[in-house]
Design an enzyme around this catalytic site. Structure first.
Site, PDB file in Angstrom:
ATOM      1  N   GLY A   7      59.348  55.413  58.241  1.00  0.00           N
ATOM      2  CA  GLY A   7      59.188  53.969  58.212  1.00  0.00           C
ATOM      3  C   GLY A   7      60.529  53.268  58.298  1.00  0.00           C
ATOM      4  CG  ASN A   8      60.914  49.489  60.141  1.00  0.00           C
ATOM      5  OD1 ASN A   8      61.646  49.700  61.089  1.00  0.00           O
ATOM      6  ND2 ASN A   8      59.651  49.105  60.279  1.00  0.00           N
ATOM      7  CE  LYS A  12      55.288  59.149  50.689  1.00  0.00           C
ATOM      8  NZ  LYS A  12      53.972  58.652  50.166  1.00  0.00           N
ATOM      9  N   GLY A 102      51.519  50.342  65.956  1.00  0.00           N
ATOM     10  CA  GLY A 102      52.417  51.233  65.224  1.00  0.00           C
ATOM     11  C   GLY A 102      51.736  52.511  64.754  1.00  0.00           C
ATOM     12  CB  SER A 103      52.969  56.011  64.624  1.00  0.00           C
ATOM     13  OG  SER A 103      53.183  56.221  65.991  1.00  0.00           O
ATOM     14  CG  ASP A 104      53.360  51.992  60.442  1.00  0.00           C
ATOM     15  OD1 ASP A 104      52.984  51.684  61.595  1.00  0.00           O
ATOM     16  OD2 ASP A 104      54.017  51.211  59.721  1.00  0.00           O
ATOM     17  CB  THR A 179      66.317  29.477  39.216  1.00  0.00           C
ATOM     18  OG1 THR A 179      66.957  28.214  39.068  1.00  0.00           O
ATOM     19  CG2 THR A 179      66.318  29.854  40.695  1.00  0.00           C
TER      20      THR A 179
END
Length: 250
Positions: A7-8, A12, A102-104, A179
Protein backbone atom coordinates in the site's frame (compact mmCIF):
# COMPACT_ATOMS: atom_id res chain seq x y z
CA UNK A 1 2.57 -20.03 0.77
CA UNK A 2 3.45 -16.34 0.75
CA UNK A 3 1.13 -13.44 -0.06
CA UNK A 4 1.48 -9.70 0.35
CA UNK A 5 -0.11 -6.29 0.01
CA UNK A 6 1.83 -3.16 -0.98
CA UNK A 7 0.00 0.00 0.00
CA UNK A 8 0.93 3.66 -0.08
CA UNK A 9 1.72 3.61 3.64
CA UNK A 10 2.44 0.01 4.64
CA UNK A 11 3.59 -3.29 3.18
CA UNK A 12 2.26 -6.51 4.66
CA UNK A 13 3.75 -9.91 3.82
CA UNK A 14 1.95 -12.95 5.21
CA UNK A 15 2.92 -16.59 5.47
CA UNK A 16 -0.08 -18.90 5.16
CA UNK A 17 -0.19 -22.61 5.92
CA UNK A 18 -1.54 -25.43 3.76
CA UNK A 19 -4.99 -24.79 5.24
CA UNK A 20 -4.75 -21.21 3.98
CA UNK A 21 -4.65 -19.65 7.44
CA UNK A 22 -2.30 -16.76 8.20
CA UNK A 23 0.45 -17.96 10.53
CA UNK A 24 2.93 -15.08 10.37
CA UNK A 25 2.80 -11.42 9.31
CA UNK A 26 5.73 -9.12 8.46
CA UNK A 27 5.17 -5.36 8.28
CA UNK A 28 7.27 -2.73 6.49
CA UNK A 29 6.85 0.98 5.83
CA UNK A 30 6.39 1.73 2.11
CA UNK A 31 8.30 5.03 2.17
CA UNK A 32 11.23 3.73 4.23
CA UNK A 33 14.47 4.85 2.53
CA UNK A 34 16.04 1.61 3.80
CA UNK A 35 13.18 -0.59 2.61
CA UNK A 36 15.25 -2.96 0.48
CA UNK A 37 17.84 -3.32 3.22
CA UNK A 38 15.17 -4.06 5.85
CA UNK A 39 13.40 -6.64 3.68
CA UNK A 40 16.73 -8.30 2.86
CA UNK A 41 17.38 -8.61 6.60
CA UNK A 42 14.10 -10.48 7.02
CA UNK A 43 14.07 -12.48 3.79
CA UNK A 44 15.70 -15.60 5.27
CA UNK A 45 13.11 -15.66 8.05
CA UNK A 46 10.28 -15.03 5.59
CA UNK A 47 11.41 -17.91 3.36
CA UNK A 48 12.17 -20.33 6.20
CA UNK A 49 10.53 -23.74 5.88
CA UNK A 50 8.86 -25.34 2.87
CA UNK A 51 7.65 -22.42 0.77
CA UNK A 52 5.85 -22.50 -2.56
CA UNK A 53 8.05 -20.72 -5.13
CA UNK A 54 5.24 -18.36 -6.15
CA UNK A 55 4.43 -15.21 -4.16
CA UNK A 56 1.19 -13.33 -4.82
CA UNK A 57 0.93 -9.58 -4.18
CA UNK A 58 -1.65 -6.86 -4.53
CA UNK A 59 0.11 -3.57 -5.13
CA UNK A 60 -0.81 0.08 -5.70
CA UNK A 61 2.82 1.30 -5.64
CA UNK A 62 4.62 0.13 -8.82
CA UNK A 63 8.08 1.39 -7.77
CA UNK A 64 7.96 -0.53 -4.48
CA UNK A 65 6.53 -3.61 -6.20
CA UNK A 66 9.50 -3.65 -8.60
CA UNK A 67 11.96 -3.43 -5.69
CA UNK A 68 10.30 -6.30 -3.85
CA UNK A 69 10.12 -8.37 -7.03
CA UNK A 70 13.89 -8.06 -7.49
CA UNK A 71 14.53 -9.20 -3.90
CA UNK A 72 12.39 -12.34 -4.30
CA UNK A 73 13.74 -13.14 -7.76
CA UNK A 74 17.27 -13.29 -6.33
CA UNK A 75 15.94 -16.12 -4.17
CA UNK A 76 14.39 -17.87 -7.20
CA UNK A 77 10.88 -16.92 -6.11
CA UNK A 78 8.38 -15.91 -8.81
CA UNK A 79 6.38 -12.79 -7.90
CA UNK A 80 2.90 -12.33 -9.35
CA UNK A 81 0.61 -9.29 -9.02
CA UNK A 82 -3.07 -10.17 -8.71
CA UNK A 83 -4.08 -8.15 -11.80
CA UNK A 84 -1.71 -10.28 -13.89
CA UNK A 85 -4.33 -13.02 -13.44
CA UNK A 86 -7.73 -13.20 -15.12
CA UNK A 87 -9.76 -12.22 -12.06
CA UNK A 88 -12.89 -11.81 -14.17
CA UNK A 89 -13.20 -15.59 -13.93
CA UNK A 90 -14.08 -15.33 -10.23
CA UNK A 91 -15.73 -11.90 -9.98
CA UNK A 92 -17.88 -9.79 -12.28
CA UNK A 93 -16.67 -6.18 -12.46
CA UNK A 94 -19.30 -3.58 -13.37
CA UNK A 95 -16.84 -0.75 -13.96
CA UNK A 96 -15.97 1.37 -16.99
CA UNK A 97 -12.18 1.00 -16.71
CA UNK A 98 -11.04 -2.15 -14.94
CA UNK A 99 -7.41 -1.08 -15.46
CA UNK A 100 -7.96 1.87 -13.10
CA UNK A 101 -9.36 -0.24 -10.27
CA UNK A 102 -6.77 -0.61 -7.50
CA UNK A 103 -5.52 -4.10 -6.67
CA UNK A 104 -6.16 -3.47 -2.96
CA UNK A 105 -9.81 -2.69 -3.64
CA UNK A 106 -10.19 -5.80 -5.81
CA UNK A 107 -8.68 -7.90 -3.02
CA UNK A 108 -11.00 -6.26 -0.47
CA UNK A 109 -14.01 -7.01 -2.66
CA UNK A 110 -13.02 -10.65 -3.18
CA UNK A 111 -12.24 -11.06 0.52
CA UNK A 112 -15.66 -9.74 1.53
CA UNK A 113 -17.47 -11.81 -1.11
CA UNK A 114 -15.52 -14.93 -0.09
CA UNK A 115 -16.10 -14.50 3.66
CA UNK A 116 -19.63 -13.06 3.92
CA UNK A 117 -21.30 -14.34 0.71
CA UNK A 118 -23.72 -11.42 0.86
CA UNK A 119 -24.13 -7.84 -0.26
CA UNK A 120 -21.26 -5.88 1.29
CA UNK A 121 -19.86 -2.40 1.57
CA UNK A 122 -16.16 -2.55 2.41
CA UNK A 123 -14.84 0.66 3.98
CA UNK A 124 -11.05 0.79 4.04
CA UNK A 125 -9.44 3.46 6.21
CA UNK A 126 -6.15 3.65 4.37
CA UNK A 127 -4.22 6.53 2.83
CA UNK A 128 -7.56 7.22 1.16
CA UNK A 129 -10.91 6.19 2.64
CA UNK A 130 -12.45 3.85 0.09
CA UNK A 131 -15.93 2.37 -0.19
CA UNK A 132 -16.42 -0.71 -2.37
CA UNK A 133 -19.82 -2.15 -3.15
CA UNK A 134 -20.12 -5.91 -3.67
CA UNK A 135 -23.34 -7.75 -4.43
CA UNK A 136 -24.15 -11.43 -4.11
CA UNK A 137 -22.72 -13.85 -6.67
CA UNK A 138 -19.36 -12.04 -6.57
CA UNK A 139 -20.31 -8.87 -8.40
CA UNK A 140 -18.25 -5.72 -7.92
CA UNK A 141 -20.61 -2.79 -8.46
CA UNK A 142 -18.21 0.15 -8.08
CA UNK A 143 -16.97 2.37 -5.32
CA UNK A 144 -16.18 5.73 -3.81
CA UNK A 145 -12.85 7.31 -2.87
CA UNK A 146 -12.64 10.00 -0.18
CA UNK A 147 -9.61 11.62 1.52
CA UNK A 148 -7.95 9.49 4.18
CA UNK A 149 -8.25 10.48 7.84
CA UNK A 150 -4.52 10.50 8.64
CA UNK A 151 -3.63 12.25 5.40
CA UNK A 152 -6.25 14.95 6.06
CA UNK A 153 -4.87 15.56 9.55
CA UNK A 154 -1.31 15.82 8.22
CA UNK A 155 -2.31 18.11 5.34
CA UNK A 156 -4.10 20.47 7.73
CA UNK A 157 -1.04 20.59 9.99
CA UNK A 158 1.43 21.22 7.17
CA UNK A 159 -0.82 23.82 5.50
CA UNK A 160 -1.42 25.99 8.58
CA UNK A 161 0.90 28.02 10.77
CA UNK A 162 -0.78 27.63 14.15
CA UNK A 163 -2.84 24.43 14.15
CA UNK A 164 -1.07 21.61 16.04
CA UNK A 165 -0.54 18.01 14.96
CA UNK A 166 -2.84 15.72 16.94
CA UNK A 167 -4.05 12.12 17.10
CA UNK A 168 -7.60 10.87 17.26
CA UNK A 169 -8.10 9.24 20.64
CA UNK A 170 -11.48 9.35 22.36
CA UNK A 171 -14.76 10.10 20.62
CA UNK A 172 -15.78 13.69 21.56
CA UNK A 173 -19.22 14.20 23.09
CA UNK A 174 -19.13 18.00 22.73
CA UNK A 175 -17.54 20.62 20.54
CA UNK A 176 -14.12 21.94 21.47
CA UNK A 177 -13.15 24.35 24.23
CA UNK A 178 -9.59 24.52 22.93
CA UNK A 179 -7.88 23.96 19.57
CA UNK A 180 -7.18 20.25 19.96
CA UNK A 181 -10.72 19.54 21.16
CA UNK A 182 -12.08 21.53 18.22
CA UNK A 183 -9.91 19.56 15.79
CA UNK A 184 -10.94 16.24 17.34
CA UNK A 185 -14.64 17.13 17.05
CA UNK A 186 -14.15 18.30 13.49
CA UNK A 187 -12.43 15.13 12.35
CA UNK A 188 -14.55 12.65 14.31
CA UNK A 189 -17.90 14.24 13.56
CA UNK A 190 -16.88 15.25 10.05
CA UNK A 191 -15.80 11.75 9.03
CA UNK A 192 -18.71 10.19 10.87
CA UNK A 193 -21.02 12.36 8.77
CA UNK A 194 -19.12 11.60 5.56
CA UNK A 195 -19.16 7.84 6.15
CA UNK A 196 -22.82 7.66 7.19
CA UNK A 197 -23.93 9.88 4.32
CA UNK A 198 -22.15 7.67 1.78
CA UNK A 199 -23.55 4.47 3.36
CA UNK A 200 -27.09 5.92 3.26
CA UNK A 201 -26.74 6.96 -0.38
CA UNK A 202 -25.46 3.51 -1.40
CA UNK A 203 -28.34 1.78 0.42
CA UNK A 204 -30.91 4.21 -1.06
CA UNK A 205 -29.55 3.73 -4.57
CA UNK A 206 -29.70 -0.07 -4.35
CA UNK A 207 -32.71 -0.59 -2.04
CA UNK A 208 -31.11 -3.66 -0.44
CA UNK A 209 -29.40 -4.49 2.85
CA UNK A 210 -25.61 -4.53 3.06
CA UNK A 211 -23.12 -6.04 5.46
CA UNK A 212 -20.76 -3.20 6.43
CA UNK A 213 -17.15 -4.37 6.65
CA UNK A 214 -14.49 -2.04 8.08
CA UNK A 215 -10.76 -2.40 7.68
CA UNK A 216 -7.74 -0.22 8.44
CA UNK A 217 -6.42 1.52 11.52
CA UNK A 218 -9.29 3.94 12.10
CA UNK A 219 -12.02 1.30 11.96
CA UNK A 220 -12.23 1.04 15.74
CA UNK A 221 -12.99 4.78 16.09
CA UNK A 222 -16.04 4.70 13.83
CA UNK A 223 -17.46 1.19 14.28
CA UNK A 224 -20.00 2.19 16.96
CA UNK A 225 -21.02 5.47 15.31
CA UNK A 226 -22.41 4.24 12.01
CA UNK A 227 -26.00 4.10 10.82
CA UNK A 228 -25.62 0.37 10.18
CA UNK A 229 -24.06 -2.34 12.31
CA UNK A 230 -20.50 -3.00 11.14
CA UNK A 231 -17.84 -5.67 11.50
CA UNK A 232 -14.10 -5.04 11.61
CA UNK A 233 -12.00 -7.37 9.44
CA UNK A 234 -8.43 -6.13 9.29
CA UNK A 235 -7.32 -9.09 7.16
CA UNK A 236 -9.99 -8.62 4.47
CA UNK A 237 -7.36 -7.74 1.83
CA UNK A 238 -5.37 -10.86 2.67
CA UNK A 239 -8.51 -13.02 2.56
CA UNK A 240 -9.07 -11.79 -0.99
CA UNK A 241 -5.48 -12.57 -1.99
CA UNK A 242 -5.79 -16.02 -0.41
CA UNK A 243 -8.92 -16.64 -2.50
CA UNK A 244 -7.02 -15.64 -5.66
CA UNK A 245 -4.03 -17.83 -4.72
CA UNK A 246 -6.28 -20.87 -4.24
CA UNK A 247 -8.11 -20.30 -7.51
CA UNK A 248 -5.13 -19.59 -9.78
CA UNK A 249 -1.84 -20.79 -8.27
CA UNK A 250 -2.59 -24.17 -6.69
Amino acid sequence: YLIGDIGNTNIKICKINNKFKIVQTYLFYSKDVNLEKNINKKIKTILRGKINRKVLFSSVVPIVYRKITKIFRRKNIKVIEIKDLNLKKIMKFKVKKYSQLGSDRIANALGASYKYKSNCIVIDFGTATTFDIIKKKSTYEGGIIAPGVKLSIENLFYSTALLPMFKLKNYPTKYGKNTKEALAAGFFWGYEGLINNIINKIIKKNSINFQIVLTGGYSIFFKNHLVKKAKIENNITMLGIIKIYKEFLI
